[in-house]
Design a protein around this motif. Structure first.
Motif, PDB file in Angstrom:
ATOM      1  N   ILE A  25      71.471   7.295  31.339  1.00 31.49           N
ATOM      2  CA  ILE A  25      69.577   7.099  31.760  1.00 31.49           C
ATOM      3  C   ILE A  25      69.596   6.096  31.924  1.00 31.49           C
ATOM      4  CG2 ILE A  25      68.061   8.809  31.553  1.00 31.49           C
ATOM      5  CD1 ILE A  25      69.308  10.296  29.626  1.00 31.49           C
ATOM      6  N   HIS A  26      68.512   5.699  33.099  1.00 31.93           N
ATOM      7  CA  HIS A  26      68.126   4.261  34.204  1.00 31.93           C
ATOM      8  C   HIS A  26      66.458   4.376  33.990  1.00 31.93           C
ATOM      9  CE1 HIS A  26      67.686   5.806  37.617  1.00 31.93           C
ATOM     10  NE2 HIS A  26      68.768   6.469  38.072  1.00 31.93           N
ATOM     11  N   PRO A  27      65.814   3.478  34.237  1.00 33.44           N
ATOM     12  CA  PRO A  27      64.487   3.918  33.859  1.00 33.44           C
ATOM     13  C   PRO A  27      64.572   3.246  35.275  1.00 33.44           C
ATOM     14  CG  PRO A  27      65.170   1.416  33.709  1.00 33.44           C
ATOM     15  CD  PRO A  27      66.632   1.794  33.661  1.00 33.44           C
ATOM     16  N   PRO A  28      62.846   3.374  35.080  1.00 33.77           N
ATOM     17  CA  PRO A  28      62.661   3.848  37.149  1.00 33.77           C
ATOM     18  C   PRO A  28      63.227   2.925  37.899  1.00 33.77           C
ATOM     19  CG  PRO A  28      60.999   4.339  35.870  1.00 33.77           C
ATOM     20  CD  PRO A  28      62.040   3.756  34.612  1.00 33.77           C
ATOM     21  N   THR A  29      63.068   3.008  39.520  1.00 32.87           N
ATOM     22  CA  THR A  29      63.043   2.302  40.660  1.00 32.87           C
ATOM     23  C   THR A  29      64.281   1.712  40.185  1.00 32.87           C
ATOM     24  OG1 THR A  29      61.152   1.482  40.093  1.00 32.87           O
ATOM     25  CG2 THR A  29      62.679  -0.249  41.318  1.00 32.87           C
ATOM     26  N   LEU A  30      65.376   1.475  39.249  1.00 30.53           N
ATOM     27  CA  LEU A  30      66.588   1.238  39.194  1.00 30.53           C
ATOM     28  C   LEU A  30      67.611   2.296  39.514  1.00 30.53           C
ATOM     29  CD1 LEU A  30      66.711  -1.561  35.970  1.00 30.53           C
ATOM     30  CD2 LEU A  30      67.100  -1.307  38.131  1.00 30.53           C
ATOM     31  N   THR A  31      69.156   1.954  39.573  1.00 30.53           N
ATOM     32  CA  THR A  31      69.751   3.297  39.482  1.00 30.53           C
ATOM     33  C   THR A  31      71.198   2.944  38.502  1.00 30.53           C
ATOM     34  OG1 THR A  31      71.652   2.420  41.146  1.00 30.53           O
ATOM     35  CG2 THR A  31      69.177   2.691  41.646  1.00 30.53           C
ATOM     36  N   SER A  32      71.563   4.386  38.562  1.00 29.60           N
ATOM     37  CA  SER A  32      73.247   4.040  37.538  1.00 29.60           C
ATOM     38  C   SER A  32      74.288   2.635  37.793  1.00 29.60           C
ATOM     39  CB  SER A  32      73.973   5.319  38.138  1.00 29.60           C
ATOM     40  OG  SER A  32      74.554   4.990  39.431  1.00 29.60           O
ATOM     41  N   GLU A  33      73.833   1.835  38.997  1.00 27.56           N
ATOM     42  CA  GLU A  33      74.444   0.479  38.924  1.00 27.56           C
ATOM     43  C   GLU A  33      73.714  -0.196  38.055  1.00 27.56           C
ATOM     44  OE1 GLU A  33      76.850  -0.494  41.482  1.00 27.56           O
ATOM     45  OE2 GLU A  33      76.455   1.981  41.873  1.00 27.56           O
ATOM     46  N   THR A  34      73.118  -0.054  36.793  1.00 25.50           N
ATOM     47  CA  THR A  34      72.734  -0.900  35.577  1.00 25.50           C
ATOM     48  C   THR A  34      73.440  -0.971  34.364  1.00 25.50           C
ATOM     49  OG1 THR A  34      69.804  -0.129  35.935  1.00 25.50           O
ATOM     50  CG2 THR A  34      70.499  -1.320  34.327  1.00 25.50           C
ATOM     51  N   PHE A  35      74.909  -0.017  34.705  1.00 26.28           N
ATOM     52  CA  PHE A  35      75.206   0.509  34.204  1.00 26.28           C
ATOM     53  C   PHE A  35      76.782   0.287  33.870  1.00 26.28           C
ATOM     54  CE2 PHE A  35      71.944   3.682  33.044  1.00 26.28           C
ATOM     55  CZ  PHE A  35      71.764   3.210  31.812  1.00 26.28           C
ATOM     56  N   ASN A  36      76.665  -0.927  35.015  1.00 24.74           N
ATOM     57  CA  ASN A  36      77.615  -1.238  35.712  1.00 24.74           C
ATOM     58  C   ASN A  36      78.623  -1.590  34.587  1.00 24.74           C
ATOM     59  OD1 ASN A  36      77.920  -0.011  38.165  1.00 24.74           O
ATOM     60  ND2 ASN A  36      77.915  -1.629  39.202  1.00 24.74           N
ATOM     61  N   TYR A  37      78.455  -3.019  34.036  1.00 25.41           N
ATOM     62  CA  TYR A  37      78.866  -3.617  32.877  1.00 25.41           C
ATOM     63  C   TYR A  37      80.366  -1.974  31.709  1.00 25.41           C
ATOM     64  CZ  TYR A  37      77.428  -7.926  34.564  1.00 25.41           C
ATOM     65  OH  TYR A  37      77.572  -9.205  34.357  1.00 25.41           O
ATOM     66  N   GLN A  38      78.711  -1.031  31.922  1.00 27.58           N
ATOM     67  CA  GLN A  38      79.233  -0.580  30.135  1.00 27.58           C
ATOM     68  C   GLN A  38      80.446   0.825  30.849  1.00 27.58           C
ATOM     69  OE1 GLN A  38      75.303  -1.093  31.533  1.00 27.58           O
ATOM     70  NE2 GLN A  38      76.361  -2.348  29.138  1.00 27.58           N
ATOM     71  N   ARG A  39      79.942   0.853  32.040  1.00 30.49           N
ATOM     72  CA  ARG A  39      81.348   1.807  32.912  1.00 30.49           C
ATOM     73  C   ARG A  39      82.414   1.252  32.672  1.00 30.49           C
ATOM     74  NH1 ARG A  39      78.801   3.217  37.528  1.00 30.49           N
ATOM     75  NH2 ARG A  39      79.657   1.698  38.935  1.00 30.49           N
ATOM     76  N   GLU A  40      82.818  -0.311  32.818  1.00 31.66           N
ATOM     77  CA  GLU A  40      83.919  -0.886  32.451  1.00 31.66           C
ATOM     78  C   GLU A  40      84.936  -1.489  31.423  1.00 31.66           C
ATOM     79  OE1 GLU A  40      85.690  -1.451  35.113  1.00 31.66           O
ATOM     80  OE2 GLU A  40      83.995  -0.115  36.700  1.00 31.66           O
ATOM     81  N   LEU A 236      68.659  -5.786  28.335  1.00 33.34           N
ATOM     82  CA  LEU A 236      70.359  -4.725  27.367  1.00 33.34           C
ATOM     83  C   LEU A 236      71.559  -5.038  28.711  1.00 33.34           C
ATOM     84  CD1 LEU A 236      69.440  -4.482  24.070  1.00 33.34           C
ATOM     85  CD2 LEU A 236      68.965  -6.600  24.669  1.00 33.34           C
ATOM     86  N   PRO A 237      71.357  -4.050  28.981  1.00 29.92           N
ATOM     87  CA  PRO A 237      72.531  -3.725  29.811  1.00 29.92           C
ATOM     88  C   PRO A 237      73.459  -4.614  31.073  1.00 29.92           C
ATOM     89  CG  PRO A 237      71.200  -1.678  29.832  1.00 29.92           C
ATOM     90  CD  PRO A 237      70.250  -2.928  29.633  1.00 29.92           C
ATOM     91  N   THR A 238      72.526  -5.113  31.335  1.00 25.28           N
ATOM     92  CA  THR A 238      72.755  -6.222  32.072  1.00 25.28           C
ATOM     93  C   THR A 238      72.993  -7.942  31.873  1.00 25.28           C
ATOM     94  OG1 THR A 238      70.413  -6.247  33.069  1.00 25.28           O
ATOM     95  CG2 THR A 238      72.041  -4.867  33.976  1.00 25.28           C
ATOM     96  N   LYS A 239      72.302  -8.134  30.382  1.00 25.48           N
ATOM     97  CA  LYS A 239      72.421  -9.277  30.803  1.00 25.48           C
ATOM     98  C   LYS A 239      72.787  -9.688  28.510  1.00 25.48           C
ATOM     99  CE  LYS A 239      68.063 -10.740  32.844  1.00 25.48           C
ATOM    100  NZ  LYS A 239      67.255 -11.517  33.154  1.00 25.48           N
TER     101      LYS A 239
END
Length: 243
Positions: A25-40, A236-239
């Protein structure tokens, strides 16, 4: 770009991998793209489910005001359609508050939770001021400024910024505002003792204004493990995707 009609709206979603499912679940404004690293990185062992909350990214805008219970209902209906009976839920920032609401309102669906820079309330003056500033930014003539600012703050490199911004600017500023406004008034602190599932809490040691929220969750959740990550702040998800 998979999309599905659920609960009176159309959600963009993505499923990758096999194994125990985890929905993010992503926060406001951002999207599921926030979790690309976790998905991979996690899809070799887990089934990773990401989706754009209604009014965000490539999901349809919402005429119904956006609230945490509505997001949870959308997510639950999506999981039903994907034939996922039980899963773990992972939320980032205010998305972690939505994850807590999901654990409280649908305890039989979620086996446990992962909260990244999470909180059960936003009660300190600094973060409340930041939310109010975000709400004000959504009232600008275009949603682009807040999309650019949030994407920039979460990006670890230029290509990540471009990806986050490209998807964020597709969303509805009205729905961003509703998500921020609900986050400003939400609190489940007094209900945390009802969460029976095991919880994993992760925070950055540079995210000092969130230490108080880590303390609240550690004190009130029945079963939890907490990890404080060095040399990283809130994003944390991206950095800190491989910590």
């Amino acid at each position: 770009m998979p999309k599905m009609e659920v609960n009176g709206t159309v959600l963009h979603y993505h499923v990758q991998g096999d194994g125990v499912p985890i929905v993010f679940i992503h926060p406001p404004t951002l999207t599921s793209e926030t979790f690309n690293y976790q998905r991979e990185t996690l899809s070799d062992e887990f089934k990773i489910v990401t989706f754009d909350i209604r009014g965000h990214g490539h999901s349809a805008p919402s005429e119904t005001p956006l609230t945490y219970p509505l997001i949870v209902e959308d997510m639950t209906r999506l999981l039903d359609a994907l034939d996922i009976k039980k899963c773990f839920v992972c939320g980032y920032s205010t998305g972690a508050s939505v994850a807590l609401e999901a654990l409280l309102s649908c305890p039989d669906r979620y086996q446990g939770g992962i909260l990244l820079s999470g909180m059960s309330e936003i009660s300190d003056p600094w973060n409340r001021a930041r939310l109010r500033a975000a709400i004000a930014a959504t009232r600008l003539p275009s949603g682009a400024p807040i999309s650019a600012a949030i994407a920039w703050g979460n990006a670890d490199m230029g290509i990540t910024y471009r990806n986050l911004y490209t998807h964020a600017k597709q969303g509805s500023a009205k729905n961003f505002r509703e998500y921020y406004e609900y986050s400003l008034r939400y609190s489940c602190t007094d209900r945390l003792h009802h969460v029976k599932q095991p919880m994993l809490l992760m925070y950055g040691l540079k995210d000092r204004s969130f230490f108080r929220y880590a303390d609240i969750l550690k004190a009130r959740l029945q079963t939890q493990q907490t990890y404080m990550l060095r040399e990283v702040g809130h994003q944390l998800p991206t950095k800190a995707p491989r910590r």
